[in-house]
Design a protein around this motif. Structure first.
Motif, PDB file in Angstrom:
ATOM      1  N   LEU A 273      10.671  35.993  16.453  1.00 26.68           N
ATOM      2  CA  LEU A 273      10.490  37.362  15.962  1.00 26.68           C
ATOM      3  C   LEU A 273      11.500  38.312  16.602  1.00 26.68           C
ATOM      4  CD1 LEU A 273       8.916  39.460  14.338  1.00 26.68           C
ATOM      5  CD2 LEU A 273       7.306  39.634  16.270  1.00 26.68           C
ATOM      6  N   ARG A 274      11.683  38.158  17.894  1.00 30.73           N
ATOM      7  CA  ARG A 274      12.620  39.046  18.604  1.00 30.73           C
ATOM      8  C   ARG A 274      14.055  38.814  18.138  1.00 30.73           C
ATOM      9  NH1 ARG A 274      14.017  43.707  19.818  1.00 30.73           N
ATOM     10  NH2 ARG A 274      15.461  43.873  21.580  1.00 30.73           N
ATOM     11  N   ARG A 275      14.416  37.550  17.892  1.00 33.71           N
ATOM     12  CA  ARG A 275      15.783  37.280  17.426  1.00 33.71           C
ATOM     13  C   ARG A 275      15.989  37.813  16.006  1.00 33.71           C
ATOM     14  NH1 ARG A 275      17.706  31.336  19.225  1.00 33.71           N
ATOM     15  NH2 ARG A 275      19.721  32.318  18.823  1.00 33.71           N
ATOM     16  N   ALA A 276      14.924  37.790  15.202  1.00 32.33           N
ATOM     17  CA  ALA A 276      15.025  38.394  13.866  1.00 32.33           C
ATOM     18  C   ALA A 276      15.225  39.905  13.984  1.00 32.33           C
ATOM     19  CB  ALA A 276      13.774  38.077  13.052  1.00 32.33           C
ATOM     20  N   GLU A 277      14.524  40.526  14.933  1.00 35.10           N
ATOM     21  CA  GLU A 277      14.708  41.965  15.152  1.00 35.10           C
ATOM     22  C   GLU A 277      16.120  42.271  15.627  1.00 35.10           C
ATOM     23  OE1 GLU A 277      11.692  42.928  17.917  1.00 35.10           O
ATOM     24  OE2 GLU A 277      10.061  42.972  16.428  1.00 35.10           O
ATOM     25  N   ILE A 278      16.669  41.398  16.465  1.00 36.07           N
ATOM     26  CA  ILE A 278      18.044  41.586  16.929  1.00 36.07           C
ATOM     27  C   ILE A 278      19.022  41.498  15.766  1.00 36.07           C
ATOM     28  CG2 ILE A 278      19.887  40.528  18.299  1.00 36.07           C
ATOM     29  CD1 ILE A 278      17.763  39.806  20.382  1.00 36.07           C
ATOM     30  N   ALA A 279      18.813  40.516  14.885  1.00 30.57           N
ATOM     31  CA  ALA A 279      19.694  40.391  13.715  1.00 30.57           C
ATOM     32  C   ALA A 279      19.611  41.630  12.830  1.00 30.57           C
ATOM     33  CB  ALA A 279      19.320  39.138  12.926  1.00 30.57           C
ATOM     34  N   LEU A 280      18.390  42.150  12.658  1.00 31.27           N
ATOM     35  CA  LEU A 280      18.228  43.369  11.861  1.00 31.27           C
ATOM     36  C   LEU A 280      18.919  44.553  12.529  1.00 31.27           C
ATOM     37  CD1 LEU A 280      16.963  44.847   9.464  1.00 31.27           C
ATOM     38  CD2 LEU A 280      14.872  45.127  10.839  1.00 31.27           C
ATOM     39  N   ALA A 281      18.774  44.656  13.852  1.00 29.91           N
ATOM     40  CA  ALA A 281      19.427  45.744  14.581  1.00 29.91           C
ATOM     41  C   ALA A 281      20.949  45.648  14.461  1.00 29.91           C
ATOM     42  CB  ALA A 281      19.003  45.723  16.044  1.00 29.91           C
ATOM     43  N   LEU A 282      21.491  44.453  14.517  1.00 25.74           N
ATOM     44  CA  LEU A 282      22.939  44.283  14.361  1.00 25.74           C
ATOM     45  C   LEU A 282      23.386  44.692  12.958  1.00 25.74           C
ATOM     46  CD1 LEU A 282      23.465  40.871  16.194  1.00 25.74           C
ATOM     47  CD2 LEU A 282      24.327  43.109  16.924  1.00 25.74           C
ATOM     48  N   ALA A 283      22.580  44.359  11.951  1.00 22.32           N
ATOM     49  CA  ALA A 283      22.923  44.772  10.584  1.00 22.32           C
ATOM     50  C   ALA A 283      22.886  46.290  10.446  1.00 22.32           C
ATOM     51  CB  ALA A 283      21.960  44.125   9.593  1.00 22.32           C
ATOM     52  N   ASN A 284      21.896  46.938  11.072  1.00 26.10           N
ATOM     53  CA  ASN A 284      21.823  48.400  11.023  1.00 26.10           C
ATOM     54  C   ASN A 284      23.014  49.035  11.735  1.00 26.10           C
ATOM     55  OD1 ASN A 284      19.422  48.381   9.576  1.00 26.10           O
ATOM     56  ND2 ASN A 284      18.156  48.385  11.423  1.00 26.10           N
ATOM     57  N   LEU A 285      23.422  48.434  12.851  1.00 22.84           N
ATOM     58  CA  LEU A 285      24.593  48.958  13.562  1.00 22.84           C
ATOM     59  C   LEU A 285      25.848  48.836  12.696  1.00 22.84           C
ATOM     60  CD1 LEU A 285      24.099  47.641  17.213  1.00 22.84           C
ATOM     61  CD2 LEU A 285      23.796  49.975  16.364  1.00 22.84           C
ATOM     62  N   LYS A 286      25.946  47.762  11.947  1.00 14.24           N
ATOM     63  CA  LYS A 286      27.103  47.599  11.059  1.00 14.24           C
ATOM     64  C   LYS A 286      27.126  48.693  10.000  1.00 14.24           C
ATOM     65  CE  LYS A 286      29.539  44.123   8.329  1.00 14.24           C
ATOM     66  NZ  LYS A 286      29.529  42.725   7.829  1.00 14.24           N
ATOM     67  N   ALA A 287      25.936  49.027   9.454  1.00 15.52           N
ATOM     68  CA  ALA A 287      25.865  50.105   8.460  1.00 15.52           C
ATOM     69  C   ALA A 287      26.229  51.443   9.097  1.00 15.52           C
ATOM     70  CB  ALA A 287      24.461  50.158   7.858  1.00 15.52           C
ATOM     71  N   GLU A 288      25.734  51.709  10.309  1.00 11.90           N
ATOM     72  CA  GLU A 288      26.090  52.942  11.013  1.00 11.90           C
ATOM     73  C   GLU A 288      27.595  53.016  11.261  1.00 11.90           C
ATOM     74  OE1 GLU A 288      23.734  54.500  14.315  1.00 11.90           O
ATOM     75  OE2 GLU A 288      22.324  52.857  13.953  1.00 11.90           O
ATOM     76  N   GLU A 289      28.168  51.888  11.635  1.00  2.67           N
ATOM     77  CA  GLU A 289      29.605  51.850  11.898  1.00  2.67           C
ATOM     78  C   GLU A 289      30.401  52.189  10.642  1.00  2.67           C
ATOM     79  OE1 GLU A 289      32.498  48.955  14.479  1.00  2.67           O
ATOM     80  OE2 GLU A 289      31.206  48.025  12.988  1.00  2.67           O
ATOM     81  N   ALA A 290      29.954  51.687   9.492  1.00  4.23           N
ATOM     82  CA  ALA A 290      30.636  51.998   8.227  1.00  4.23           C
ATOM     83  C   ALA A 290      30.559  53.498   7.931  1.00  4.23           C
ATOM     84  CB  ALA A 290      30.014  51.189   7.091  1.00  4.23           C
TER      85      ALA A 290
END
Length: 410
Positions: free
Chosen positions: A183-200
């Motif tokens: 569950l925590r690793r899934a949350e990390i993957a989601l957080a990384l995807a959100n950071l990518k969107a913020e970066e864009a």
């Protein structure tokens, strides 16, 4: 387990390859970014408007062009001739209107003050855009820090997963930990995807502000000292310039009661040559002076004066509102800065406590008491708090940047 680790390694290798294969933006200094920011179309439009106002100020003080007239007077219709009728003549005239000097001076002053207002507005707009540029740089720094911390958390979860699987093999009832780790690793993957969107979004903001920006150092993040007067705020300075423009409008309306002047000279040429002239004589010259009389002032000048005074009172009220708003905004941003600093102090204290606990757990583990998973749990808790500190630091620096954008630089 080996297959999971292999897939993770492939994913990390692909991500690293994409990062290395992407063409990097060239580095630049913050001063270079500021120079590019000054070329923003919104600022250029204000500069051109100021130039137009200054040109209007010169034109408003000038006289209008003289009027030249050519014609004939009293020309016989049924017996055309310039020699048989006494009043018949050819006319050449010049007239010059001389507008009210006070009106011209007020219009010129209004244009100059409008240019000064635009210059103050340009300074405020640049300060706001500069603040947005710094906030974008802060966002880029925060995203880089959070991404690094998330990758470190993911690596620790991989290590923790191996430890938990070993504990399960040893007969300990910790199977539920695997679900928590997934569950925590899934949350990390989601957080990384959100950071990518913020970066864009941030890169798009860079493109809008300066056409794109590479790695650039941040300017000093120190709050500018506020002397205490409302005049130190950009918004109040712009509102005060609006009041000056409105006052020039009142002066123009008052000057409208004064007369405007005009002069005209006409040369009337008579054709007195030859033997068949019945009325010999010299040419004539006519001259006249005109001036306006405010007979209809009650329906023209008086309403215009009332309107100008109402606009001035409205500008004064807007200046008062701008002062209140600027002071309130400054107080709110300063409170946000202090709150972020307090939160950082609390988080740093928690990190120190966690490090002490991790050190104690490591000592127990090295002495053969307990397992290694509590140590990793402590390190994960520290990484989570470090990510929160990165966000609080960005919030504090963003508040400082916005604080400084409110104030006129000395």
């Amino acid at each position: 387990m080996a297959e999971k680790n292999q897939n993770l390694f492939i994913l990390l290798a692909c991500s690293l390859g994409l990062a290395l294969g992407a063409p990097p933006l060239p580095g630049q200094s913050f001063a270079e970014l500021e120079a590019r920011l000054r070329e923003h179309p919104a600022l250029e439009a204000l500069r051109l408007e100021s130039e137009a106002y200054r040109a209007d100020a010169v034109a408003a003080a000038a006289w209008p062009d003289p009027v030249v007239s050519l014609g004939i007077n009293n020309f016989p219709l049924f017996d055309p001739s310039f020699r048989t009728y006494l009043p018949t003549n050819k006319a050449l005239g010049v007239s010059q209107q001389i507008p009210n000097r006070s009106v011209r001076a007020a219009r010129s002053a209004q244009a100059r003050r409008s240019a000064a207002r635009n210059e103050a507005l340009e300074a405020m707009q640049f300060a706001r855009l500069r603040s947005e540029l710094i906030i974008a740089l802060l966002g880029r720094r925060r995203i880089a820090e959070e991404r690094s911390l998330l990758h470190r958390q993911d690596a620790l979860h991989s290590e923790l997963e191996q430890i938990v699987e070993g504990e399960i093999a040893a007969g300990r009832p910790v199977l539920f930990r695997l679900a928590e780790i997934d569950l925590r690793r899934a949350e990390i993957a989601l957080a990384l995807a959100n950071l990518k969107a913020e970066e864009a979004e941030i890169e798009a903001r860079f493109a809008e502000l300066v056409g794109g920006a590479g790695e650039a150092p941040l300017p000093p993040m120190e709050p500018m000292a506020w002397p205490g007067g409302a005049e130190a705020f950009h918004a109040v300075r712009v509102a005060a310039a609006e009041v000056a423009v409105a006052e020039a409008g009142v002066a123009k309306a008052l000057a409208g009661w004064k007369p405007g002047w005009g002069v005209s000279v006409t040369w009337q040429q008579r054709d007195s040559g030859g033997t068949d002239v019945r009325f010999p004589g010299d040419d004539w010259v006519s001259a006249a002076m005109t001036f306006s009389v405010p007979i209809w002032g009650g329906r023209s000048q008086a309403p215009a004066l009332r309107a100008a005074r109402a606009q001035r009172e409205g500008a004064v009220s807007r200046r008062m509102a701008a002062a209140r708003g600027a002071v309130a905004r400054h107080s709110a941003l300063d409170a946000a800065r202090r709150a972020a600093e307090a939160a950082m102090d609390v988080l740093n204290a928690k990190i120190l406590a966690i490090r002490e606990q991790v050190a104690a757990q490591r000592t127990k583990y090295e002495s053969g008491i307990g397992g290694y998973s509590p140590i990793i749990d402590g390190e994960l808790a520290e990484l989570i708090l470090l990510a929160r500190i990165a966000r609080e630091q960005a919030r504090r620096d963003s508040a400082v940047t916005q604080l400084n954008s409110l104030l006129v630089a000395p």
